[in-house]
Design an enzyme around this catalytic site. Structure first.
Site, PDB file in Angstrom:
ATOM      1  N   THR A   1       0.820  -1.228   0.000  1.00 49.81           N
ATOM      2  CA  THR A   1       0.000   0.000   0.000  1.00 49.81           C
ATOM      3  C   THR A   1       0.847   1.269   0.000  1.00 49.81           C
ATOM      4  OG1 THR A   1      -0.100  -0.125   2.409  1.00 49.81           O
ATOM      5  CG2 THR A   1      -1.929  -1.120   1.181  1.00 49.81           C
TER       6      THR A   1
ATOM      7  N   ASP B   1      26.593 -39.006  14.622  1.00 45.14           N
ATOM      8  CA  ASP B   1      27.533 -39.923  13.961  1.00 45.14           C
ATOM      9  C   ASP B   1      26.806 -41.017  13.186  1.00 45.14           C
ATOM     10  OD1 ASP B   1      30.008 -40.727  13.098  1.00 45.14           O
ATOM     11  OD2 ASP B   1      30.450 -41.943  14.869  1.00 45.14           O
TER      12      ASP B   1
ATOM     13  N   LYS C   1      25.949 -43.359  10.173  1.00 47.83           N
ATOM     14  CA  LYS C   1      26.613 -43.993   9.030  1.00 47.83           C
ATOM     15  C   LYS C   1      26.283 -45.479   9.108  1.00 47.83           C
ATOM     16  CE  LYS C   1      30.922 -44.054  11.724  1.00 47.83           C
ATOM     17  NZ  LYS C   1      32.328 -43.638  11.768  1.00 47.83           N
TER      18      LYS C   1
ATOM     19  N   ASN D   1      27.362 -47.628  12.069  1.00 40.94           N
ATOM     20  CA  ASN D   1      26.732 -47.468  13.383  1.00 40.94           C
ATOM     21  C   ASN D   1      25.282 -47.937  13.409  1.00 40.94           C
ATOM     22  OD1 ASN D   1      29.044 -46.547  14.567  1.00 40.94           O
ATOM     23  ND2 ASN D   1      28.543 -44.384  14.382  1.00 40.94           N
TER      24      ASN D   1
ATOM     25  N   ASP E   1      26.653 -46.901  19.272  1.00 40.93           N
ATOM     26  CA  ASP E   1      27.793 -45.994  19.411  1.00 40.93           C
ATOM     27  C   ASP E   1      27.335 -44.542  19.596  1.00 40.93           C
ATOM     28  OD1 ASP E   1      30.190 -44.708  19.536  1.00 40.93           O
ATOM     29  OD2 ASP E   1      31.103 -45.800  17.878  1.00 40.93           O
TER      30      ASP E   1
ATOM     31  N   THR F   1      31.790 -38.172  11.148  1.00 48.39           N
ATOM     32  CA  THR F   1      32.596 -38.843  10.126  1.00 48.39           C
ATOM     33  C   THR F   1      32.644 -37.913   8.912  1.00 48.39           C
ATOM     34  OG1 THR F   1      31.970 -40.999  10.976  1.00 48.39           O
ATOM     35  CG2 THR F   1      32.729 -40.921   8.686  1.00 48.39           C
TER      36      THR F   1
END
Length: 684
Positions: A315, A497, A499, A502, A515, A534
Site C-alpha cells: 500500500t 555420527d 553412518k 553405526n 555408538d 565422520t
C-alpha cells in the site's frame, strides 16, 4: 553467393553429424541403463543364492576380516570440547597484530583463494586478518612435519617452501598461499611436510583463536536477531526455540540510497526488519504521480508484516534514504517454521508399566560383576577398543555385547566428556531402534559397557557385500533411523555420527543405532559447537563452526540414504579437507545416478539443504514432513513401530552365541583379568 551456399551446406552437414552423434549417445546410454539393470538383477539373484546355499556351520559361514575388501570402515573425528564459555565469548578481547595495507590485502586474498576459507563471512575474514601474528623461518627449516599434531594455519608473506608427502615432492609455494587449514578445525596429524627453500616470513593463527572468531560472529549476530524479533508484536508470543529458528533463517539484504525496497501496488510475500540505516515511506495519490511523504523508519523498525499471513498488495513505497541493511523472511519460510514441536510431544513418553520393567531390569544388572561373564567372541574392533560377545555364566541363554574401552586412549584423545555423555544418554534411552546399555564396569586399564547383543550383523557389512540397496530396502533402514531420531530429538539429544557402520541388526532384522560417543543432550532451541562426526557425513554448519543442532542429524540422514542407494556417499575426497570443501559446494553440485528415483532424490536434497532451518525434519511439522514425503508413500510406519513389518533381510541367527553374521577378528592378548567392578571412573 557460392561461398554462402557452401557455408550453408557445410553447416547442414555438421548439424546432421551432430544429430547422428546425439542419436548414438542416446543408444549407448540406453544400452548402459539396460546393463546396469542386468547387473542389479544378477546381484540380487546372487544375494538370494548366497542366503540359501551358504553352508550352516559357523566356521564356513564366517567372513574373514583378512579378505580383500573394497569398503573399509571409516573413523569418526572429534575435536576436544571447546574450553570457551558461550556466555562470555562475546566479551573476549581477541589479540591484534598491526600490519601494513599490502600485508592485510595479501592475507585476505590468500584466504579468498583457499577452497575452505573462502566460505567464511567477510567480517570473519577481517578478524582473522587482524589476529594473525608474524612468524619467521630460516632456509632449510621444517614448518610442518608429516605425522605431527598441528594447530596452526599459515599464510606465506615472503619466501618459498617445498611440500612433500612420504618423501615425494608435491609442489612448491610462494607468497600469498595459505596452508595447514585442517588443523584449525580439530586436533589432527599433519598430512604433509612443509620445508623452507629460502628464508620465509609467514602469518599464523591458532585453532583456539580461529574458533573463537567463528563462534563469536555467529553468537553475536544471533543474539542481535533474537532481540529484534522479540521487539516485534507479531513474534512476541512465540516460544524461544521458534524465535531461535526464525533468527537462523533471517537473510541480510542491502540497498543503496534511493533504491526501492517495496513498490506501491506490487504483490509481496516478504517481511522486512531494518538492521541498519533509514528508509522513507511514501504513497502515490490516485490522480497524481506525486509521492506523499508519510514517515521515516530506522533500525529496529519493520514493515510488510501482512505478507506473512497471505499475499500482500503493498500500500506504500519504501525507499532507502541512505545505505540500508534489512533482515528479511519470506512467507514460505515463516509458515514452515511457525508451529510448535508437536511431532515430539509424546514419542519420548513412557508409561508406568514400562518404567516398572526398566526399574526391575536395572536392579538385576546392578547385582552383576565382570566375573559373572564369559567372553565368547569378538564382534567388532575400533580405535577405542573392542566389542565382545559375552555370556552370563549362570544363564547361558543370556548373551550381551561388552564394549571394552581403553582408558589411556580416551585420555590421549581427550574424549572423557564424550564417554561420560555416552554412558548417561544410553542408560536413559529406551527405544526399540536404539541399542540398550544395561550396566558399566571398570578396572585398572579399561572401561566396560554391557549392552544389548544384536546378532544380525552390521548394516555396513551387508552394504559392503551387496554393493548397494534397492529403494524398498533403503526405505526400511532409513525409517528405522527416523524412529531412533524422533525418540532422541524428543529428549533434546543430538546423535552426530550416523553412518552404516553405526547401524546394527537385531535377530529380527530391525536396524538399531549404536555408538553414542558423539551424542549430546543440548535441549531445545540450543546449539553446540564441538566439531565431530565422520567426514563424509558432517553438515556444512559443523565445518564452518556456526553452531549446530538436531538439523545436523537430518543432513546425515540424507547422506545415509544416498550411500545405501548407491554404495558410496555423495561427498567424498582423497582426504578430509577435500571432502569438506566438496560438502561446502552443496548437494546441488552432485550429479545423482539414474538408479536414484525422482522421489528419493527429492527427499535427499530436501534433507541436505545448506541452511539448517530449511531442512526437512526441522520445519513446522518436524519429522512428520519426512514420514509424509512421497518416497515413503504407502510405507507402514505403524507396523514398523510395533515390530510387525517384515524386514528386507532376516538374519540367520541360530543361537544366542551365533556370531556368524560378523567378520572375524584377531585375538587381543593384553586383556587383563578384571580387578574392579565399581561402576564408572570419575576422572579416568
Amino acid at each position: 553467393m557460392g561461398t554462402l551456399r557452401d557455408l550453408q551446406y557445410a553447416l547442414q552437414e555438421k548439424i546432421e553429424e551432430l544429430r547422428q552423434r546425439d542419436a548414438l549417445i542416446d543408444e549407448l546410454e540406453l544400452e548402459l541403463d539396460q546393463k546396469d539393470e542386468l547387473i542389479q538383477k544378477l546381484q540380487n539373484e546372487l544375494d538370494k543364492y548366497r542366503s540359501v546355499m551358504i553352508p550352516g556351520t559357523q566356521q564356513v559361514r564366517k567372513r574373514s576380516i583378512l579378505q580383500e575388501q573394497q569398503r573399509t570402515k571409516r573413523q569418526a573425528i572429534s575435536a576436544e570440547p571447546t574450553a570457551l564459555d558461550i556466555q562470555d565469548i562475546s566479551h573476549l578481547t581477541l589479540p591484534f597484530y598491526p600490519k601494513n595495507l599490502p600485508s592485510k590485502e595479501l592475507i585476505k586474498e590468500a584466504i579468498l583463494d583457499n577452497d575452505f576459507m573462502k566460505n567464511l563471512e567477510l567480517s570473519q575474514i577481517q578478524e582473522i586478518v587482524d589476529c594473525m601474528y608474524p612468524v619467521e623461518y630460516g632456509k632449510d627449516s621444517c614448518i610442518i612435519k608429516e605425522g605431527d599434531v598441528g594447530s596452526l594455519v599459515y599464510v606465506m608473506q615472503d619466501g618459498k617452501v617445498e611440500v612433500t608427502k612420504e618423501n615425494i615432492k608435491l609442489c612448491t609455494m610462494g607468497p600469498g598461499k595459505l596452508f595447514g587449514e585442517l588443523a584449525i578445525l580439530y586436533n589432527c596429524t599433519r598430512t604433509a611436510t612443509v620445508k623452507t627453500i629460502t628464508n620465509v616470513k609467514l602469518w599464523a593463527i591458532d585453532r583456539q583463536c580461529f574458533q573463537t572468531i567463528m563462534m563469536r560472529t555467529g553468537l553475536i549476530k544471533h543474539a542481535e536477531y533474537m532481540e529484534l524479533l522479540k521487539s516485534i508484536p507479531t513474534f512476541q508470543d512465540l516460544p524461544e526455540e521458534i524465535l531461535s529458528k526464525l533468527a537462523d533463517v533471517l537473510e541480510e539484504t542491502h540497498y543503496e540510497s534511493g533504491e526501492y525496497i517495496v513498490r506501491q501496488g506490487a504483490r509481496g510475500d516478504t517481511f522486512y526488519i531494518i538492521g541498519k540505516g533509514k528508509v522513507n515511506v511514501s504513497r502515490e495519490e490516485l490522480d497524481s504521480e506525486d509521492h506523499v511523504y508519510l514517515h521515516t523508519l530506522g533500525k529496529g523498525d519493520w514493515f510488510g508484516e501482512k505478507a506473512l499471513q497471505g499475499e500482500d498488495i503493498r500500500t506504500a513505497n519504501v525507499i532507502a534514504a541512505e545505505t540500508v541493511t534489512c533482515l528479511v523472511i519470506d512467507r514460505d519460510s515463516f509458515k514452515h517454521l511457525i508451529g510448535g514441536l508437536e511431532d515430539m510431544s509424546n514419542k519420548g513418553y513412557e508409561d508406568a508399566e514400562a518404567k516398572a520393567k526398566h526399574e526391575a531390569e536395572k536392579a538385576f544388572f546392578f547385582n552383576l560383576n565382570l566375573t559373572d561373564f564369559n567372553i565368547i567372541d569378538t564382534l567388532g574392533v575400533g580405535g577405542f577398543g573392542r566389542v565382545e560377545l559375552v555370556q552370563l555364566k549362570s544363564n547361558e541363554a543370556k548373551t550381551f555385547a561388552m564394549k571394552v574401552l581403553k582408558k589411556q586412549h580416551i585420555v590421549d584423545t581427550r574424549q572423557q566428556e564424550h564417554i561420560r555423555s555416552e554412558k548417561q544418554i544410553m542408560q536413559e534411552t529406551h527405544s526399540d531402534f536404539i541399542v540398550r546399555l544395561y550396566r558399566t564396569f571398570k578396572d585398572s586399564k579399561y572401561l566396560y559397557m554391557l549392552m544389548e547383543a544384536c546378532l544380525g550383523g552390521e548394516l555396513w557389512t551387508i552394504l559392503r557385500d551387496r554393493g548397494s540397496f534397492e529403494d524398498s530396502m533403503t526405505r526400511f533402514y532409513t525409517a528405522c533411523v527416523v524412529e531412533a531420531f524422533t525418540y532422541l530429538h524428543s529428549k533434546g539429544i543430538i546423535y552426530r555420527d550416523l553412518k552404516p557402520e553405526n547401524l546394527i541388526l537385531d535377530h529380527r532384522g530391525y536396524a538399531k543405532l549404536v555408538d553414542f560417543g558423539f551424542a549430546k543432550k543440548i535441549g531445545f532451541g540450543k546449539k553446540t559447537w564441538t566439531f565431530c562426526g565422520t567426514p563424509e557425513y558432517v553438515a556444512p554448519e559443523i565445518i564452518l563452526n556456526k553452531g549446530h543442532d538436531i538439523s545436523a542429524d537430518y543432513w546425515s540422514l540424507g547422506i545415509l540414504m544416498y550411500e545405501l542407494l548407491t554404495g558410496s556417499p555423495p561427498f567424498s575426497g582423497p582426504d578430509p579437507m577435500k571432502t569438506y570443501n566438496i560438502i561446502l559446494r552443496g548437494i546441488d553440485m552432485i550429479e545423482f545416478p539414474k538408479k536414484i528415483t525422482k522421489n528419493a532424490a527429492n527427499l535427499i536434497k530436501r534433507l541436505c539443504r545448506d541452511n539448517p532451518s530449511e531442512r526437512l525434519g526441522n520445519l513446522k511439522y518436524g519429522v512428520k514432513d519426512i514420514q509424509k514425503h512421497k518416497w515413503f508413500e504407502g510405507f507402514n510406519w505403524d507396523g514398523l513401530e510395533k515390530g510387525t513389518l517384515n524386514p528386507p533381510v532376516i538374519p540367520n541367527v541360530t543361537s544366542p552365541v551365533d556370531t556368524s553374521n560378523f567378520d572375524s577378528f584377531p585375538e587381543e592378548n593384553d586383556n587383563p583379568p578384571p580387578d574392579d567392578n565399581s561402576g564408572w571412573d570419575a576422572d579416568f
